[in-house]
Scaffold this active site. Structure first.
Site, PDB file in Angstrom:
ATOM      1  N   GLU A 161     -11.244   3.130   2.026  1.00 12.79           N
ATOM      2  CA  GLU A 161     -11.152   3.822   3.309  1.00 12.79           C
ATOM      3  C   GLU A 161     -11.557   5.284   3.227  1.00 12.79           C
ATOM      4  O   GLU A 161     -11.991   5.889   4.213  1.00 12.79           O
ATOM      5  CB  GLU A 161      -9.739   3.696   3.902  1.00 12.79           C
ATOM      6  CG  GLU A 161      -8.653   4.395   3.133  1.00 12.79           C
ATOM      7  CD  GLU A 161      -8.021   3.543   2.046  1.00 12.79           C
ATOM      8  OE1 GLU A 161      -6.916   3.872   1.604  1.00 12.79           O
ATOM      9  OE2 GLU A 161      -8.647   2.545   1.641  1.00 12.79           O
ATOM     10  N   GLU A 220      -2.046  -1.278  -3.649  1.00 11.18           N
ATOM     11  CA  GLU A 220      -3.083  -0.247  -3.645  1.00 11.18           C
ATOM     12  C   GLU A 220      -2.833   0.669  -4.848  1.00 11.18           C
ATOM     13  O   GLU A 220      -2.994   0.253  -5.972  1.00 11.18           O
ATOM     14  CB  GLU A 220      -3.041   0.502  -2.304  1.00 11.18           C
ATOM     15  CG  GLU A 220      -4.240   1.378  -2.030  1.00 11.18           C
ATOM     16  CD  GLU A 220      -4.072   2.161  -0.742  1.00 11.18           C
ATOM     17  OE1 GLU A 220      -5.084   2.399  -0.066  1.00 11.18           O
ATOM     18  OE2 GLU A 220      -2.932   2.539  -0.417  1.00 11.18           O
ATOM     19  N   HIS A 226       0.849  -1.195   0.000  1.00 12.27           N
ATOM     20  CA  HIS A 226       0.000   0.000   0.000  1.00 12.27           C
ATOM     21  C   HIS A 226       0.884   1.244   0.000  1.00 12.27           C
ATOM     22  O   HIS A 226       2.022   1.206   0.426  1.00 12.27           O
ATOM     23  CB  HIS A 226      -0.947  -0.008   1.190  1.00 12.27           C
ATOM     24  CG  HIS A 226      -2.138  -0.885   0.973  1.00 12.27           C
ATOM     25  ND1 HIS A 226      -3.430  -0.458   1.148  1.00 12.27           N
ATOM     26  CD2 HIS A 226      -2.226  -2.171   0.553  1.00 12.27           C
ATOM     27  CE1 HIS A 226      -4.273  -1.445   0.864  1.00 12.27           C
ATOM     28  NE2 HIS A 226      -3.559  -2.501   0.509  1.00 12.27           N
TER      29      HIS A 226
END
Length: 686
Positions: A492, A486, A467
């Protein structure tokens, strides 16, 4: 009459001069195997150029090539074609995991060497030459720079790259800004190309003719990533990410750059169905990778984003032994492979975003018994998924990496989610003199640092999900333990982002970010508005669309990201998440338009069932699904999860209708997608 003769004579003179000039320029070319695409390479104006044709359409106009160095004269002006040679390749290779098992690599190659033939100077340039290798596929082109040893020069510092992509400035484009504080985590904009400034790749555009293209790069190793900087309208120039001191690439000769890629299609879904970027990467270097396991996981993660739990210690600490056991029990009950636990290790207390040097990657909080939990998970047939957040303090992580990976190997942890949360340009490293330097996530230093982590993990048969990563350039082919990453605005942001992701976000991702490779988007939120439908922070989709994302947004590891209690309330819809695979025999983007909608069909790896996912933007849609992708002569039970009556992403996101019908490959189905909605289907072979 005399005036006409004078004008005609002038015209002849100009034409003759132009023809004479053109005769001095050399042009060489290569076409795609099916003849639809053509690359022409020339030395017009005594410098290297290329252009790309699709039939009679000029997709990329004559565009500059070249490199600029710190100490050597620039490799731009004064270069002519010295030699060229062509070759071709046609093979099929197999992915150990992926969106399709078999990948066809069919291309024609053109290797062009340019040598300096300009005016003599005080610098001896007789040995100054470079090559550009082009590969032309039916779905686009790739090209890279190759530098030999230059006389007695065996090291160079590149300070700029002159590669251009000259496009029609009136083309429609979908883009996010480059060199921003939030790396790639921005909402995409849709504008004419002429309104761009500096943008990230993959960069997707639709030309006025309707031809779709995407510019990106492949096989990024020991080089700087690039963004695109618009100069004159429609002239996009590669802009390499710098080191802390402004230089771009430090290279030993001979060297090769990453591939610059241009995927080309008649339709938007042609870009999605392309394997060009994978084909430009080197084959697997790790040998037997049967230990790399695709699968599905849950985790102590979403509760922190909702502020129900904390990463740091205290009464709301999420990563406790008891809480982790509860998640392990849920995973075992419903067939999940792993449980991700964030916030287990010392260092999360305080403002961890800026305190990356405080992280320990081997010492757990007292209320988290990592050894006991590894044993407990194993007894339940579940794996712990590790987590290493660095907050961009990469020297601190490098100093502990060996011990941290050894610990996880000893505990039987087979996958790790790594994190590099830090503003763009604020990666913190300490050089060999003890001086703190700040680097870009996408500069040459971090390109190598990310890959170092992948290689060290591979030695211990551990896979990595990165990420805040370097952009995906297909290195999963070469290093199959780089299982996901990611690299875009994920789920999120719906919990606390300002603003949260709009309904069209995941549709746009399909034709932009997803062209580079798998993304750990973390779908599957059932309680899409935990604070109320009209609160700012919420998931701006229907629940049915959350199911469809498991098919549309490819990743070999998929998270059921919501809290276990929310799945327990709707086990009928949750069944699709339990059933859907993450590893595929074949994947086909059937229909769609950039930012509007997409329909995907995927067949399970080494199995007989097919899955379909369809998602839309803010517009509700009726889409006819032709089921001719199904096997000949077979009957299937279509298990359909669709938006309920009057469903709407904003006003009524929760209804999911589940129904079953029998179909075969000669049938047609009408998909009803609510605004901001979707449909997920399992075709179970009978």
């Amino acid at each position: 009459m005399s005036q006409f003769r004078s004008s005609f004579a002038a015209f002849l003179c100009l034409s003759f001069a132009f023809c004479s000039f053109q005769s001095l320029a050399k042009t060489v070319s290569a076409t795609s195997p099916d003849g639809s695409l053509k690359v022409e390479v020339n030395d017009q104006g005594n410098s290297a150029h290329y252009r790309v044709m699709k039939g009679n359409e000029e997709v990329v106009a004559n565009s500059q090539l070249g490199l600029v160095f710190a100490k050597l004269p620039e490799f731009v002006d004064g270069f002519k074609i010295k030699t060229h040679k062509t070759s071709n390749a046609n093979s099929v290779w197999q992915q150990p995991w992926g969106e399709r098992k078999q990948v066809v690599d069919h291309h024609n190659e053109l290797l062009v060497t340019f040598s300096f033939q300009g005016e003599k100077s005080a610098v001896n340039r007789s040995k100054h030459e470079f090559s550009v290798r082009f590969r032309v596929f039916n779905d686009g082109i790739g090209f890279r720079y190759e530098l030999p040893k230059l006389g007695d020069v065996d090291q160079v510092t590149i300070v700029d790259e002159q590669t251009e992509f000259r496009l029609n400035p009136e083309s429609t484009s979908w883009w996010i800004p480059a060199r921003g504080w939030n790396r790639y985590e921005f909402i995409y904009k849709k504008t004419p190309i002429k309104e761009l400034d500096r943008v990230e790749t993959p960069f997707t555009a639709r030309l006025p003719s309707g031809t779709h293209i995407s510019i990106h790069e492949a096989a990024l190793v020991d080089y700087a990533a690039f963004s695109l900087d618009q100069r004159r309208d429609g002239v996009l120039k590669t802009d390499l990410y710098p080191w802390y001191d402004g230089t771009k690439v430090h290279a030993k000769l001979p060297m090769k750059s990453s591939w610059r890629t241009i995927q080309i299609g008649n339709k938007a879904v042609d870009l999605v169905n392309s394997s060009l970027i994978l084909n430009l990467n080197e084959p697997n270097q790790l040998g037997d990778v049967s230990w790399v396991k695709p699968g599905k996981y849950i985790g102590i993660w979403w509760a922190m984003h909702l502020a129900e739990k904390t990463w740091g210690s205290g009464e709301k600490h999420g990563a406790t032994t008891d809480e982790t056991k509860r998640y392990i029990d849920f995973a075992a009950r419903y067939g999940f492979d792993g449980v991700l636990v964030e916030g287990w290790n010392i260092g999360w207390d305080g403002d961890w975003f800026f305190n990356g040097d405080l992280f320990s990657f081997t010492q757990n909080y007292p209320d988290f018994d990592i050894k006991e939990l590894a044993k407990y998970a194993k007894s339940k047939g579940v794996k712990l998924i590790g987590h290493h957040e660095t907050s961009g303090a990469v020297t601190n992580y490098r100093n502990q990496m060996q011990d941290a990976l050894d610990l996880y190997q000893k505990l039987g942890v087979e996958q790790i989610k790594t994190g590099y949360v830090a503003d763009g340009g604020r990666i913190k490293r300490v050089d060999d003199k003890g001086i703190v330097r700040h680097e870009w996530h996408h500069g040459q230093f971090m390109v190598n640092e990310y890959l170092y982590n992948i290689k060290e993990a591979a030695k211990r048969k551990i896979s990595i999900n990165t990420h805040e990563p370097i952009k995906d350039t297909g290195l999963r082919r070469t290093y199959p333990n780089w299982i996901s990453r990611e690299g875009a605005r994920g789920q999120e942001f719906n919990a606390w982002g300002s603003p949260p992701n709009p309904p069209e976000h995941t549709v746009v991702l399909t034709y932009t970010r997803m062209l580079s490779g798998p993304m750990d988007f973390t779908p599957g939120i059932f309680d899409v508005a935990p604070k109320g439908l009209y609160e700012w922070n919420r998931v701006n989709t229907t629940v049915a669309k959350q199911l469809a994302l498991y098919v549309v947004l490819y990743s070999p590891i998929q998270m059921a990201a919501d809290l276990p209690r929310n799945y327990s309330k709707d086990l009928a819809a949750f069944q699709f998440i339990q059933d859907v695979p993450t590893d595929w025999e074949e994947s086909i983007a059937l229909d769609g338009e950039v930012g509007e909608y997409v329909v995907f069909a995927r067949k399970e790896r080494d199995g007989s069932d097919w899955y379909v996912g369809a998602i839309t933007d803010v517009q509700g849609r009726k889409i006819e699904l032709n089921t001719d992708f199904l096997d000949e002569g077979a009957t299937y039970e279509a298990q359909i999860y669709q938006d309920g009556k009057d469903a709407h992403w904003k006003h009524n996101p929760y209804p999911v209708d589940v129904k079953r019908i029998k179909v075969n490959k000669n049938d047609k189905m009408m998909l009803h997608l609510a605004a901001g909605g979707g449909t997920a289907i399992r075709f179970k072979k009978l």
